[in-house]
Design an enzyme around this catalytic site. Structure first.
Site, mmCIF file in Angstrom:
data_model
loop_
_atom_site.group_PDB
_atom_site.id
_atom_site.type_symbol
_atom_site.label_atom_id
_atom_site.label_comp_id
_atom_site.label_asym_id
_atom_site.label_seq_id
_atom_site.Cartn_x
_atom_site.Cartn_y
_atom_site.Cartn_z
ATOM 1 N N LYS A 79 0.853 -1.192 0.000
ATOM 2 C CA LYS A 79 0.000 0.000 0.000
ATOM 3 C C LYS A 79 0.886 1.239 0.000
ATOM 4 O O LYS A 79 1.904 1.277 0.713
ATOM 5 C CB LYS A 79 -0.892 -0.041 1.249
ATOM 6 C CG LYS A 79 -1.984 1.026 1.315
ATOM 7 C CD LYS A 79 -2.844 0.811 2.582
ATOM 8 C CE LYS A 79 -3.950 1.831 2.715
ATOM 9 N NZ LYS A 79 -4.787 1.589 3.925
ATOM 10 N N SER A 154 -9.728 1.557 2.994
ATOM 11 C CA SER A 154 -8.840 2.310 2.134
ATOM 12 C C SER A 154 -7.784 1.450 1.417
ATOM 13 O O SER A 154 -7.176 1.907 0.446
ATOM 14 C CB SER A 154 -8.122 3.381 2.960
ATOM 15 O OG SER A 154 -7.291 2.778 3.927
ATOM 16 N N SER A 178 -9.914 -0.829 7.249
ATOM 17 C CA SER A 178 -9.335 -0.577 5.926
ATOM 18 C C SER A 178 -8.628 -1.767 5.291
ATOM 19 O O SER A 178 -8.263 -1.702 4.119
ATOM 20 C CB SER A 178 -8.365 0.601 5.991
ATOM 21 O OG SER A 178 -9.072 1.809 5.930
#
Ligand SMILES: [Zn+2]
Lengths: 478, 497
Positions: A79, A154, A178
């Site tokens: 990420k 996210s 997330s």
């Protein structure tokens, strides 16, 4: 056997036996990225040549008989909010578009030491704030099962990358759900470890007391393997706990005998999609058939979780993101009148709407005269939420619940309704407030063909129990 | 009508740690090489995290104990949030509502006034900011920031408004600085900014009818010399009195806020600064990146046991142990711990406190001043000087001879302690400085000298006391190391016979 679609254990077996080289394996995933990512848009950046160079090094190491790490040759997507030395780390924000960290995050160091191939940088909601990955300043990631739908967020890029078979493993971060929510939407396994289990050093902070890095994989075993690599003490993070890390993969296939699963009425209340509910209840039946006992528990303060979270997280975020002021690094506005104006214009132009919304909420809540009513009150409720779990775990081994109230929603359907978006985290954010580990595993499919996940929660530092419980279900549904 | 000046001081002290408060960067004053002592943590780069330096915390607790403070068993870190280019995280890690120490006092001797007890409200630990090299005219474009200082440990010590004059403030600061020196906590180098001071000043106006009115409080910021503190206090007292007489404005009146003023050291005046009203909300937040610190009563006790002797205790002990005047003791103790240690060794070696005090405060001090060095760099070690003085005390050499040896030792520069002792003996030997206790040898010389100077002997007999001087000189030229007193006595005896 094809490479893409294989489990991590199968891939490791093929690499170890020499059936496939790391370069071949990496090429296969790069080809998959080339085929799928123009549609899915999970990766903000990937560098084919760089990935292949890493793969060559690992092949060479293997050929020369050197000892190899636990992930030897496995691609991992990261990420884009975890610092990687010499490579941009943008947090999907214009603010950090050109920011290149001079150091590696602890987890990135661990991946390198474990001989993983760093595949590329996964998209996210700007600064990890959001539940759909639509808040990225650069691109909208699509659900690999249906491109009209959101992948969740996210860590939407990480989950979509694994879900689309573009990488066997990915790292995400989970502040309120997330990792677990996008894992559920994309039909993969995602885990948020206990707060303090994985060092946050090098993770660009959103809400420091809630943020935790965790693994995503196609199956529970891959998840366990990646957690084994990233977990453990790091003196550079004061909140990282110095406890031994069990070898999760070793005990994984041992079923938990006499398992007691708690279910809370609060998790099956109004607003829960019937398909999601029936999926979770079927999963409970599977556990019962394996000899587990299901027990009703109560988490009375969980109804305050969303309110509590949306005070604590924005307060910390407003403080953590104050440093992006255009002075020392990152984006700076082109034109401004004076120093104060430089701050204001830089931040006004550099941040997206959702980030600004949360910064404003947090700034307001921490202002003189409001602190006690908001932040302090939220901390007190947070303690009550944690105590709810302490009481519950005195009676049950794990708690089972839905991950989200609904399966994946359509892209664009919630962007104008922040509150509805916040309610996406209804079932997940209590684990962050309480600091306990949680996992999302695929449990079914909606009539629309979208994955539905099951969430399991365990007491702090009981990741081993959580993974074994998850593996029991996975094995049964294989 | 008369008035009292009311003063509270906030002192910022840079701690002498090896590394910064929350990262491993070296803690050193280095303005020549800006931004060379930095890392992701003190630069506040995304993803970096602070880790507390235990050494800094320990030094702080020591100081808190020395200031007679209660030490908190639970203390935490808070973020003090404001925007400024020298603060890269846009918050300073500090301590807000739970400082590590509170409610103490420090006693200071005020000249001509006796001992003053000054209450300490709290002492807390925080990180320092960087330094801006200013030029706001270009809208910030032409300014530079040096972050070498950013993240260095800073101890803030806040007094009660107990001080009543510039002299009391000076006495408090002198004693505080001395205490920090004894503790080894800070070098208190004001030129390098390791000790900085803010003063809160107002007046209590006492009417003839017994009424009391307080004037608005003014905070004078960034006083970087003790002289500046004194001058600012006196300047503010006059200024506030004038304004009060003009306007009658007092503390608590509607619209009256605490005013912040700067200090212009060149013109010796305070000047108004931009109102702090806008910036006054620091939105304090417990720092979630740092864990609270807990100390058990036993751990606090352990730190207390390991504390050094404080200046006040040392003054008391020296005056008792060495029978010295309060003045002598203060001169020695106020020079700092190293000097007092030096004195104590000299006194112990020679067994005579007064002798040691005289030499340390005169001969040694004079040399230190001339060479502009600290006692640590003084070429004659304490044991060597003590051994030399012991010979004076034991009447083995004269004070005059000791000065000769002292002067020669100084020439030879830093010498090994054992070599120094050998050298002392060697000098005494070479120059024949040993007092001749063999009266037989002296007697012969005295008789010879008397025989050759009958006229002087007669003069002395007839009452001219001064006549004997040249005779003493003559004997001593013959016998180096002869004790003048003994010679004089022998001469008088022989003349009388
Ligand atoms: Zn540093």
């Amino acid at each position: 056997m094809s490479i893409v679609g294989s489990t991590t254990e199968e891939l490791l077996g093929q690499l170890a036996s020499g059936d496939v080289s790391c370069v071949e394996l990496t090429s296969a995933y790069l080809d998959q990225i080339a085929a799928r990512d123009p549609e899915v848009q999970a990766f903000l950046r990937y560098d084919r040549d760089d990935a292949l160079r890493q793969a060559e090094r690992i092949d060479a190491k293997r050929q020369s008989g050197q000892p190899l790490g636990k992930l030897a040759g496995l691609p991992v997507a990261v990420k884009d909010n975890m610092c990687t030395k010499g490579q941009p780390t943008t947090c999907a924000s214009r603010m950090l578009e050109d920011f290149v960290p001079p150091y590696d995050a602890h987890v990135v160091t661990r991946l390198k030491e474990a001989d993983a191939v760093l595949m590329g940088r996964a998209n996210l909601d700007e600064f990890a704030m959001g539940s759909s990955t639509e808040n990225s300043a650069f691109q909208v990631t699509r659900n690999p099962h249906n491109a009209e739908f959101a992948p969740g967020g996210s860590s939407g890029g990480s989950a979509a990358a694994v879900g689309a078979g573009m990488t066997p493993l990915a790292l995400g971060s989970d502040t309120g759900g997330s990792i677990r929510q996008p894992a559920s939407f994309c039909g993969v396994v995602g885990m948020k470890p206990t707060y303090g289990r994985v060092s946050r050093y090098g993770l660009v902070a959103f809400a420091s007391s809630l943020d935790q890095i965790g693994p995503l994989a196609g199956d529970v075993t891959g998840t366990a393997r990646l957690l084994e690599v990233i977990a453990g003490h790091d003196a550079r993070d004061s909140t990282c706990v110095d406890l031994p890390v069990p070898e999760y993969t070793q005990s994984l296939n041992e079923p938990l005998s006499g398992l007691t699963i708690g279910i809370a009425a609060e998790h099956f209340a109004e607003g829960l999609d019937p398909e999601v509910e029936s999926t979770v209840r079927s999963a409970l039946d599977v556990y019962t058939s394996l000899g587990a006992t299901v027990k009703e528990i109560s988490l009375p303060h969980s109804r305050y979780a969303v309110a509590t979270y949306y005070v604590v997280a924005p307060c910390e975020a407003s403080s953590n993101l104050a440093r992006y002021d255009g002075v020392h690094y990152g984006f700076r506005a082109e034109s401004f009148e004076n120093m104060i104006d430089m701050y204001a214009t830089t931040r006004g132009e550099g941040f997206g709407d959702e980030v600004k919304r949360r910064i404003m909420v947090g700034t307001y809540a921490l202002s003189a005269g409001y602190y006690d009513a908001y932040y302090l009150k939220a901390l007190k409720v947070r303690r009550l939420i944690r105590e709810d779990f302490d009481r519950a775990f005195a009676d049950v081994d794990v708690i089972a619940s839905p991950v989200t109230p609904t399966p994946a929603f359509k892209i664009g359907s919630l962007v104008d309704d922040p509150l509805a978006m916040y309610l996406q985290d209804l079932y997940t954010l209590s684990a962050n407030l309480a600091g306990i580990p949680g996992i999302s595993i695929p449990a079914g499919t909606s009539s629309g063909g979208l994955p539905i996940g099951l969430q399991l929660l365990a007491p702090a530092f009981e990741e081993e129990r959580l993974l074994r419980a998850a593996r029991m279900f996975e094995q049964e549904s294989e | 009508m008369h008035h009292t000046i009311v003063i509270g001081l906030e002192t910022h002290v840079q701690l002498l740690t090896k590394s910064k408060l929350f990262c491993g960067c070296v803690n050193r004053f280095n303005p020549e090489n800006p931004n060379t002592q930095t890392c992701p943590v003190c630069l506040g780069l995304p993803g970096s995290l602070p880790v507390m330096n235990r050494e800094a915390f320990l030094l702080s607790v020591k100081t808190g104990l020395a200031l007679n403070c209660d030490i908190s068993q639970f203390t935490k870190w808070d973020r003090k949030q404001y925007y400024y280019p020298d603060l890269p995280k846009a918050y300073q890690i500090s301590q807000y509502d739970l400082p590590f120490s509170h409610d103490g006092f420090l006693e200071a001797e005020v000249e001509g006034q006796g001992v003053k007890r000054v209450g300490i409200i709290r002492a807390h630990l925080e990180e320092d900011a960087g330094k801006n090299m200013h030029d706001e005219t270009g809208g910030g474009r032409d300014s530079h920031v040096d972050l070498n200082r950013c993240g260095t440990p800073l101890l803030e010590i806040v007094t009660e408004p107990d001080l009543r004059s510039a002299a009391e403030a000076k006495a408090y600061l002198d004693e505080l600085k001395l205490l920090l020196n004894y503790l080894g906590v800070s070098d208190c180098n004001m030129q390098e900014g390791s000790l900085r001071c803010d003063a809160n000043i107002n007046l209590h106006i006492h009417g003839d009818d017994g009424s009391k009115i307080a004037t608005p409080i003014v905070e004078v910021k960034n006083l970087n010399s003790f002289r500046g503190v004194e001058q600012a206090i006196d300047y503010e007292a006059n200024r506030q009195l004038e304004i009060y007489e003009e306007t009658g404005r007092k503390l608590g009146d509607p619209g009256v806020h605490k005013e912040t003023r700067g200090w212009d050291a060149n013109r010796s005046v305070t000047f108004g600064q931009r109102s702090k009203e806008e910036a006054s909300d620091y939105r304090y937040l417990p720092d979630p990146d740092l864990v609270p610190i807990t100390l058990t009563a036993d751990e606090i006790d352990e730190i207390r046991q390991a504390l050094c002797e404080f200046p006040a205790d040392r003054r008391r002990r020296f005056s008792e142990a060495f029978e010295l005047s309060a003045y002598d003791v203060s001169v020695i103790v106020n020079q700092g711990a190293e000097f007092a240690n030096y004195f104590e060794t000299v006194a112990a070696e020679c067994g005579d406190g007064k002798q040691a005090a005289n030499w340390c405060t005169q001969d040694v001090q004079r040399e230190l001043n001339e060479r502009s060095v600290a006692i640590g760099e003084f070429p004659i070690g304490a044991v060597a000087l003590g051994t030399l003085l012991a010979k004076v005390v034991a009447n083995e050499i004269t004070t005059k001879s000791a000065r000769e040896v002292f002067a020669e030792l100084l020439e030879s520069e830093a010498i090994e302690p054992t070599a120094a002792l050998a050298q002392i003996d060697q000098i005494i030997e070479e120059r024949g400085l040993a007092i001749v206790s063999d009266t037989g040898e002296l007697e012969g010389v005295v008789e010879t000298v008397l025989a050759g100077n009958q006229k002087i002997a007669d003069d002395f007999r007839s009452g001219k006391q001064g006549a004997i001087g040249p005779l003493i000189g003559q004997v001593m030229r013959e016998v180096k190391g002869a004790d003048a007193k003994v010679v004089r006595q022998m001469l008088i005896e022989k003349i009388g016979k």
